[in-house]
Design an enzyme around this catalytic site. Sequence first.
Site, PDB file in Angstrom:
ATOM      1  N   ASP A 218      26.137  34.363  57.869  1.00  0.00           N
ATOM      2  CA  ASP A 218      26.187  33.373  58.936  1.00  0.00           C
ATOM      3  C   ASP A 218      27.111  32.222  58.533  1.00  0.00           C
ATOM      4  O   ASP A 218      27.085  31.764  57.387  1.00  0.00           O
ATOM      5  CB  ASP A 218      24.768  32.850  59.188  1.00  0.00           C
ATOM      6  CG  ASP A 218      24.697  31.887  60.347  1.00  0.00           C
ATOM      7  OD1 ASP A 218      25.016  32.294  61.474  1.00  0.00           O
ATOM      8  OD2 ASP A 218      24.320  30.720  60.123  1.00  0.00           O
TER       9      ASP A 218
ATOM     10  N   GLU B 216      27.807  46.157  41.861  1.00  0.00           N
ATOM     11  CA  GLU B 216      26.932  46.696  40.815  1.00  0.00           C
ATOM     12  C   GLU B 216      25.946  47.709  41.381  1.00  0.00           C
ATOM     13  O   GLU B 216      25.386  48.516  40.635  1.00  0.00           O
ATOM     14  CB  GLU B 216      26.136  45.569  40.157  1.00  0.00           C
ATOM     15  CG  GLU B 216      26.955  44.564  39.376  1.00  0.00           C
ATOM     16  CD  GLU B 216      26.068  43.444  38.857  1.00  0.00           C
ATOM     17  OE1 GLU B 216      24.826  43.610  38.858  1.00  0.00           O
ATOM     18  OE2 GLU B 216      26.606  42.395  38.459  1.00  0.00           O
TER      19      GLU B 216
END
Length: 559
Positions: free
Chosen positions: A224, A274
């Site tokens: 956002d 990751e």
Amino acid sequence: MSQQHSALASAPTPAQAKRGDWWRDAVIYQVYPRSFADSNGDGMGDLEGIRSRLPYLRDLGVDAVWLSPFYASPQADAGYDVADYRAVDPMFGNLLDADALIRDAHELSLRIIVDLVPNHSSDQHEWFKRALREGPGSPLRDRYHFRPGKGEHGELPPNDWESIFGGPAWTRVTEPDGTPGEWYLHLFAPEQPDFNWEHPAVGDEFRSILRFWLDMGVDGFRIDVAHGMVKAEGLPDIGGDGDQLKLLGNDVMPFFDQDGVHDIYRQWRLILDEYAGERIFVAEAWTPTVARTANYVRPDELHQAFNFQYLGTHWDAEELRKVVDLTLEAMRPVGAPATWVLSNHDVTRHATRFANPAGLGTQIRTAGDRALGLRRARAATLLMLALPGSAYIYQGEELGLPDVVDLPDEVRQDPAYFRGAGQDGFRDGCRVPIPWTREGSSYGFGTGGSWLPQPAEWADLSVEAQTGVAGSTLELYRSALAVRRAEPDLGAGDSVAWLRAPEGVLAFRRGEFVCVANTTGESVTTPAYGRVLLASGEVAEVDGDAKIPADTTVWWTTA
């Protein structure tokens, strides 16, 4: 929940794992949790309600579900004022409900994207409450933008910035001793103080929040106000005597689209990479140009960015072609997919926008010609789904829902509605709970009514009323998404081959696929390019030509 346990528990299904770079051609469905499905009859949608409707979304044919905020919040701005980023607001359920929703979605080969709100918190966030309680000099105030006021007694705001919701972007606090004190920055509602991203604790906190939800198994984040967070050094005045809000989207502002945001996203991308399963970031970035939007989706930053320039384009062939070309040209150098969107929780639904004359903006108060609006909306959807890249669908648009433009003042909840200036505050009209059945206190949304009143005519627009009905908008969406997935030339890509077409008509080829969109108010004749795959209206073919009705899009295959 440990990372190892979560990775095993919420790993993508085999079908998902086989789809490399799934986000390059994904169709992502936005769920506004309070308005999708209510499981407990309190009139408010919730996570369990969403979970119960996941098979509907699977059958619709979407790839992923984006959930607007469901975090713990006082709901001053419908959850975009977050008090605790690691908790579910009780109105929506709890963390176990979130975990169950993610697991069920993965079993149905649906991915889950959650909203992240990093520009500001709630004024009920523990950091901000402590900052107020501890008074001037509190280290917690450095995590927000607290400043002394101007004027002889500090009675004037620190600068001339305006809130997006209207009025000053600053509120003065009352200090613990009862005296008027410092001011704090809030680019949105006063209940949404902006974080100071120059403070290392803020970055540390959000990297931890990312890992919390990634460990739970979410497949990505919609960010956002991704263009916010970093403010120009010294918080300089904008100046001028005009309406600052009119400059938004046209100029780089000292509080939006600052280059420093990109350092944050490069750090975040390292974390995301990751994790297995191709997790993604999606930017809500309002920028002056598509070229500046492309900065957010460079290879080491975010994966997608909303194409607001496309959303704001009129139903006009020349304008649409220009935006399509600009978008594809901007995304090509950074290797990111274009995105296409027609509606969301902040703008008037496109069935109503297109029902009104062009030039009224994206917040419209009048119903317009509803039959015209629906016809154009269906055609616009087929055009959008034929373009290269990823597409977003806002809940209820597959039903052809219009905006509710006649909500009584006493039921409105959009915070912008209660401000003295700025936006009109009519976002409630696109947030009315969607209808599932022909009957019931809320047309199947729940058993106890709905938090915003639904029009009686929505019974005939419900999922129940449209399912299996040839030519219904719901069946058009289902067919379009099935064809899009089946046709090898649809979905991902970075270009279209434009074809010669009559004025007011868009025609392009993608391999053996051809799309023709008639944006005019009259029928037109074009070549019949092959076998019709799908059309938003009735198309007649005679002697190798096709007569395409007004405001209609057609898909062909030349194979």
